[in-house]
Design a protein around this motif. Structure first.
Motif: not given
Ligand SMILES: [Zn+2]
Length: 139
Positions: A53, A55-56, A58
């Motif tokens: 996936p 992941q944007p 943080y």
């Protein structure tokens, strides 16, 4: 011959692969077909990369604040002088969390509104007192 681990072309009779350091015996270097190992190991690697996936990253500036953060904000702001300074810092510093920044700006607007109300009430109340003094005749 070719390395059994990385399939690099290496001089015949080598004991170690100069590319990856794999220890070679004459047997395993010649028996393992050159192209088979890369072809076998590559598809699973690509599959995990595609199915992973995205992941944007943080970002502490746009991350949601916790309940605890919101719980303590009014308490901190409620401290007489420190609270006002804290509000100014939150509202105008560049690296404050956006939620906190917007909350601080809203609180500052309320502060401004209440300040204006106090001024209006004081002026109006002062005028009322003066007219009362005039009516009674106290100078
Ligand atoms: Zn090698």
């Amino acid at each position: 011959m070719f390395c059994s681990k990385c399939a690099a072309k290496i001089p015949d009779g080598s004991i170690f692969c100069p590319e990856c350091g794999q220890k070679l015996t004459a047997d395993n270097a010649q028996q393992v077909p050159v192209r088979q190992q890369p072809l076998y190991t590559q598809p699973p690697v690509q599959q995990t990369r595609v199915s992973a996936p995205v992941q944007p990253a943080y970002d502490p500036q746009s991350a949601p604040l916790s309940t605890g953060n919101f719980f303590w904000m009014p308490v901190l702001i409620g401290i007489p002088v420190i609270g006002f300074i804290v509000l100014l810092v939150w509202a105008f510093s560049k690296d404050t969390n956006l939620n906190r920044k917007h909350y601080a700006r809203a609180a500052l607007i309320w502060l401004l509104i209440s300040l204006i109300l106090v001024v209006i009430v004081t002026v109006a109340g002062g005028g009322f007192l003066r007219s009362l003094q005039d009516a009674i005749g106290v100078s």
